[in-house]
Scaffold this motif. Structure first.
Motif, mmCIF file in Angstrom:
data_model
loop_
_atom_site.group_PDB
_atom_site.id
_atom_site.type_symbol
_atom_site.label_atom_id
_atom_site.label_comp_id
_atom_site.label_asym_id
_atom_site.label_seq_id
_atom_site.Cartn_x
_atom_site.Cartn_y
_atom_site.Cartn_z
ATOM 1 N N CYS A 50 -8.572 91.391 30.576
ATOM 2 C CA CYS A 50 -8.199 90.241 29.762
ATOM 3 C C CYS A 50 -6.832 89.741 30.212
ATOM 4 O O CYS A 50 -5.994 90.518 30.672
ATOM 5 C CB CYS A 50 -8.159 90.622 28.287
ATOM 6 S SG CYS A 50 -7.890 89.185 27.240
ATOM 7 N N PHE A 52 -4.854 88.228 28.021
ATOM 8 C CA PHE A 52 -4.006 88.337 26.835
ATOM 9 C C PHE A 52 -3.736 89.823 26.564
ATOM 10 O O PHE A 52 -4.469 90.687 27.049
ATOM 11 C CB PHE A 52 -4.702 87.749 25.595
ATOM 12 C CG PHE A 52 -4.700 86.236 25.514
ATOM 13 C CD1 PHE A 52 -4.387 85.448 26.610
ATOM 14 C CD2 PHE A 52 -5.017 85.603 24.317
ATOM 15 C CE1 PHE A 52 -4.399 84.046 26.520
ATOM 16 C CE2 PHE A 52 -5.030 84.212 24.210
ATOM 17 C CZ PHE A 52 -4.725 83.439 25.314
ATOM 18 N N ARG A 53 -2.720 90.057 25.748
ATOM 19 C CA ARG A 53 -2.446 91.425 25.311
ATOM 20 C C ARG A 53 -2.267 91.447 23.795
ATOM 21 O O ARG A 53 -1.232 91.886 23.285
ATOM 22 C CB ARG A 53 -1.166 91.969 26.013
ATOM 23 C CG ARG A 53 -1.350 92.321 27.462
ATOM 24 C CD ARG A 53 -2.299 93.536 27.650
ATOM 25 N NE ARG A 53 -2.577 93.779 29.053
ATOM 26 C CZ ARG A 53 -3.549 93.173 29.730
ATOM 27 N NH1 ARG A 53 -4.352 92.298 29.145
ATOM 28 N NH2 ARG A 53 -3.737 93.461 30.999
ATOM 29 N N CYS A 54 -3.278 90.912 23.102
ATOM 30 C CA CYS A 54 -3.194 90.877 21.635
ATOM 31 C C CYS A 54 -2.878 92.301 21.158
ATOM 32 O O CYS A 54 -3.559 93.253 21.547
ATOM 33 C CB CYS A 54 -4.524 90.419 21.039
ATOM 34 S SG CYS A 54 -5.061 88.837 21.714
ATOM 35 N N TYR A 56 -3.343 93.857 18.518
ATOM 36 C CA TYR A 56 -4.356 94.566 17.732
ATOM 37 C C TYR A 56 -5.530 95.009 18.589
ATOM 38 O O TYR A 56 -6.462 95.639 18.102
ATOM 39 C CB TYR A 56 -4.855 93.690 16.570
ATOM 40 C CG TYR A 56 -5.285 92.296 16.979
ATOM 41 C CD1 TYR A 56 -6.460 92.084 17.670
ATOM 42 C CD2 TYR A 56 -4.480 91.193 16.704
ATOM 43 C CE1 TYR A 56 -6.850 90.817 18.058
ATOM 44 C CE2 TYR A 56 -4.862 89.920 17.078
ATOM 45 C CZ TYR A 56 -6.050 89.735 17.757
ATOM 46 O OH TYR A 56 -6.423 88.481 18.153
ATOM 47 N N CYS A 57 -5.532 94.651 19.870
ATOM 48 C CA CYS A 57 -6.706 94.916 20.713
ATOM 49 C C CYS A 57 -6.335 95.597 22.029
ATOM 50 O O CYS A 57 -6.862 96.653 22.360
ATOM 51 C CB CYS A 57 -7.429 93.600 20.972
ATOM 52 S SG CYS A 57 -8.847 93.708 22.059
ATOM 53 N N MET A 58 -5.419 94.990 22.807
ATOM 54 C CA MET A 58 -5.020 95.572 24.092
ATOM 55 C C MET A 58 -3.497 95.639 24.160
ATOM 56 O O MET A 58 -2.874 94.912 24.934
ATOM 57 C CB MET A 58 -5.551 94.729 25.251
ATOM 58 C CG MET A 58 -7.061 94.708 25.351
ATOM 59 S SD MET A 58 -7.666 93.696 26.726
ATOM 60 C CE MET A 58 -7.383 94.757 28.134
ATOM 61 N N GLY A 101 -13.243 92.311 26.634
ATOM 62 C CA GLY A 101 -12.356 91.615 27.505
ATOM 63 C C GLY A 101 -12.491 90.087 27.343
ATOM 64 O O GLY A 101 -13.015 89.604 26.373
ATOM 65 N N GLU A 102 -11.967 89.398 28.320
ATOM 66 C CA GLU A 102 -12.111 87.949 28.270
ATOM 67 C C GLU A 102 -13.278 87.542 29.179
ATOM 68 O O GLU A 102 -13.159 87.604 30.404
ATOM 69 C CB GLU A 102 -10.792 87.277 28.698
ATOM 70 C CG GLU A 102 -10.872 85.764 28.838
ATOM 71 C CD GLU A 102 -11.602 85.084 27.669
ATOM 72 O OE1 GLU A 102 -11.360 85.416 26.500
ATOM 73 O OE2 GLU A 102 -12.449 84.205 27.941
ATOM 74 N N ASN A 134 -11.037 83.803 24.305
ATOM 75 C CA ASN A 134 -9.697 83.488 23.798
ATOM 76 C C ASN A 134 -9.327 82.030 24.093
ATOM 77 O O ASN A 134 -8.246 81.578 23.726
ATOM 78 C CB ASN A 134 -8.644 84.454 24.360
ATOM 79 C CG ASN A 134 -8.504 84.384 25.884
ATOM 80 O OD1 ASN A 134 -8.803 83.372 26.516
ATOM 81 N ND2 ASN A 134 -8.024 85.471 26.476
HETATM 82 FE FE1 SF4 Z 1 -7.084 89.401 22.691
HETATM 83 FE FE2 SF4 Z 1 -9.733 89.093 23.188
HETATM 84 FE FE3 SF4 Z 1 -8.083 89.885 25.074
HETATM 85 FE FE4 SF4 Z 1 -8.634 91.520 23.045
HETATM 86 S S1 SF4 Z 1 -10.047 90.840 24.581
HETATM 87 S S2 SF4 Z 1 -6.628 91.148 24.016
HETATM 88 S S3 SF4 Z 1 -8.807 90.037 21.390
HETATM 89 S S4 SF4 Z 1 -8.010 87.927 24.008
#
Ligand code: SF4
Ligand code: SAM
Ligand code: SF4
Length: 388
Positions: A50, A52-54, A56-58, A101-102, A134
Motif C-alpha cells: 500500500c 498509505f500507512r494508515c 490503524y492498518c499499516m 493492500g491498495e 484509498n
Molecule cells: Fe490505509 Fe487501505 Fe492502505 Fe490499510 S490498505 S494502510 S486502510 S489505504
C-alpha cells in the motif's frame, strides 16, 4: 503514557493444507456452513502493498522499508484468481470485492476485472463486482476500470480536514486528490448498474476517538445529497500491529447521535441479508426519508456483532482462504492448484469442505468478554493482507 507494544509475528505463516474430502462435493450454489450461513460474498486481496500507512492498518513502525512483502511469484496470477472465483461462484458467490493492500497498485488490474466481469452465477446473472480503494490512483484508473466491467467502488476517506487526513494516512497525502478520485469514479459511471440505474458510490470513514471524531459532521455535510453513501466504521482490532484499545472506539450509536443533532435521520431496512452496515436515511421536513438527500451507514463490528448472517469468505494475496476477518489461520488453495494439480472439481470439493466446517463468529464471542480482556483475544491476520 504507556508505551505501545507491537508484536512482530508473521501471521501469514499459519497455513492449513486444503484437503480433498473423502467424497467429492459438487457445487449446487447452495453451500452452507455449520451455523447455516450461505457463501455469498468473496473478498479478494490482490496485493499486500500500500502507498498509505494508515495508523490503524499499516503502522509505519511495522510496515517500514525492512518489512518483507510477498515476492511476486507468491501472488496468485490473474488466471489463478479467476479460476478460483469461478469455482466460488458455482458454490453461490454473487458478489466479489477486490481489495488489498491498495488494489490499484496491482499492475494491470483492469485485466483481472475484465476476466471476473465475464463470470456468471448458476442463474446466468453477472456478479456484483466492486473494489475498495484509498482513492489515490482512482482519478487515473476510473475510466479503465469501468470499461473493464467494474460496477462500483468504495473509497476510504477518514476526514475532510487536510491536517487530520494527512495524519491518518501518515504519508502526507492530500484530501483533494482523493476527492478528485471520487469525482472521476462518478464521471466514469462507476455506481451505475447494468440497467443504467444509480446504485451509488460509497465512502468509508474509520472513526478513531483520538483523531478524527471532529470530522464526522463535516463529512456528513459534504456527502449529504451527493448520491454518495458515507459509512462510518468502528475502529477494529484487526491484525496484531495496530495497538488497538477499546478507548479508541467511538460506538456507532454515538456517530448517529452526533449527526442527528444537525440532520434528522430515520432507520432504513437492510438491503440484503448479511449486509455489514446499518442504514440511516436523511429525513425531509416531515420526518420521512428523502432519497434525494441519501443515506449514511454505520458498521458496528465492535459494539454490535453481526456474525449471525456473515456470508463472506476472503482470499488472500497468495491464495489462502480465510473464513473470518479475525481468523488466525488460512487454507492453502494455491498449493492445491499449483503443486497438486487439482482439477476444478477438486477445488470445488476442497472449498465446500472448508466452508461446511466453518463456525467462526469472532465479534460475537469478543462481545461476551469483559472489556479488559477484549484486546487480547487470540492472534489475527493483518487487514492489509486479506483486505477489509
Ligand atoms: Fe490505509 Fe487501505 Fe492502505 Fe490499510 S490498505 S494502510 S486502510 S489505504
Ligand atoms: N487500501 C484500500 C482502502 O483503504 O480502501 C483497501 C484495503 S483496506 C484494508 C479496506 C478497508 O478496511 C478500508 O476502508 C479501511 O479503512 C478499513 N480498515 C483498515 N483497518 C481498519 C481497522 N483497524 N478498523 C476498521 N477498519 C479498518
Ligand atoms: Fe464475519 Fe468474522 Fe466479522 Fe463475525 S467477526 S462478522 S464471522 S468476519
Amino acid at each position: 503514557m504507556s508505551e505501545r507494544v507491537i508484536p512482530l509475528v508473521d501471521q501469514r505463516l499459519r497455513v492449513l493444507p486444503a484437503v480433498l474430502p473423502p467424497q467429492p462435493i459438487a457445487p449446487n450454489g447452495l453451500l452452507s456452513d455449520r451455523l447455516s450461513r450461505p457463501l455469498h460474498d468473496l473478498r479478494i486481496s490482490v496485493t499486500d502493498k500500500c502507498n498509505f500507512r494508515c495508523n490503524y492498518c499499516m503502522p509505519k513502525e511495522v510496515f517500514n522499508k525492512d518489512y518483507a512483502y510477498l515476492p511476486h511469484s507468491d501472488l496468485l496470477s490473474f488466471e489463478e484468481i479467476t479460476r478460483l472465483a469461478r469455482v466460488f461462484v458455482a458454490h453461490g458467490v454473487q458478489k466479489i470485492r477486490l481489495t488489498g493492500g491498495e488494489p490499484l497498485l496491482r499492475k494491470n488490474l483492469e485485466i483481472l476485472v475484465s476476466q471476473l466481469a465475464q463470470l456468471r452465477t448458476p442463474q446466468g446473472q453477472p456478479l456484483d463486482l466492486t473494489l475498495t480503494t484509498n482513492g489515490s490512483l482512482l482519478a487515473r484508473k476510473a475510466q479503465l476500470l469501468k470499461e473493464a466491467g467494474l460496477q462500483r467502488v468504495t473509497v476510504s476517506l477518514d476526514g475532510l480536514d487536510d491536517a487530520v487526513f494527512r495524519q491518518m494516512n501518515d504519508v502526507d497525502f492530500p484530501v483533494a486528490d482523493v476527492l478528485a478520485g471520487i469525482e472521476a469514479a462518478k464521471a466514469a459511471g462507476l455506481g451505475l448498474d447494468a440497467q443504467g440505474r444509480w446504485s451509488g458510490l460509497k465512502v468509508n470513514m474509520v472513526v478513531k476517538r483520538s483523531t478524527n471524531v471532529d470530522q464526522i459532521l463535516p463529512m456528513a455535510r459534504h456527502f449529504r445529497g451527493s448520491g454518495i453513501t458515507l459509512r462510518f466504521i468502528e475502529y477494529m482490532d484487526v491484525g496484531a500491529t495496530n495497538g488497538w484499545c477499546m478507548d479508541e472506539v467511538l460506538p456507532s450509536a454515538e456517530v448517529v447521535k452526533r449527526i442527528q443533532q444537525e440532520f434528522p435521520l430515520v432507520a432504513l431496512e437492510a438491503n440484503a441479508t448479511g449486509e455489514t452496515a446499518q442504514r440511516w436515511g436523511y429525513a425531509d421536513a416531515h420526518g420521512k426519508f428523502d432519497p434525494k438527500l441519501g443515506e449514511i451507514g454505520v458498521i458496528s463490528s465492535v459494539t454490535q456483532a453481526f456474525c449471525r448472517d456473515c456470508n463472506r469468505a476472503r482470499l488472500s494475496t497468495e491464495g489462502k482462504l480465510y473464513l473470518c476477518l479475525f481468523a488466525s489461520q488460512g487454507w492453502d488453495l494455491r498449493e492445491l492448484m499449483r503443486n497438486k494439480q487439482a482439477s476444478d472439481a477438486d477445488l470445488a470439493s476442497a472449498i465446500a469442505h472448508i466452508w461446511q466446517g466453518r463456525d467462526d463468529r469472532y465479534s460475537e464471542l469478543r462481545a461476551l468478554l469483559p472489556a479488559e480482556q477484549q484486546a487480547s483475544l487470540g492472534r489475527r491476520v493483518e487487514m492489509s493482507y486479506i483486505g477489509g
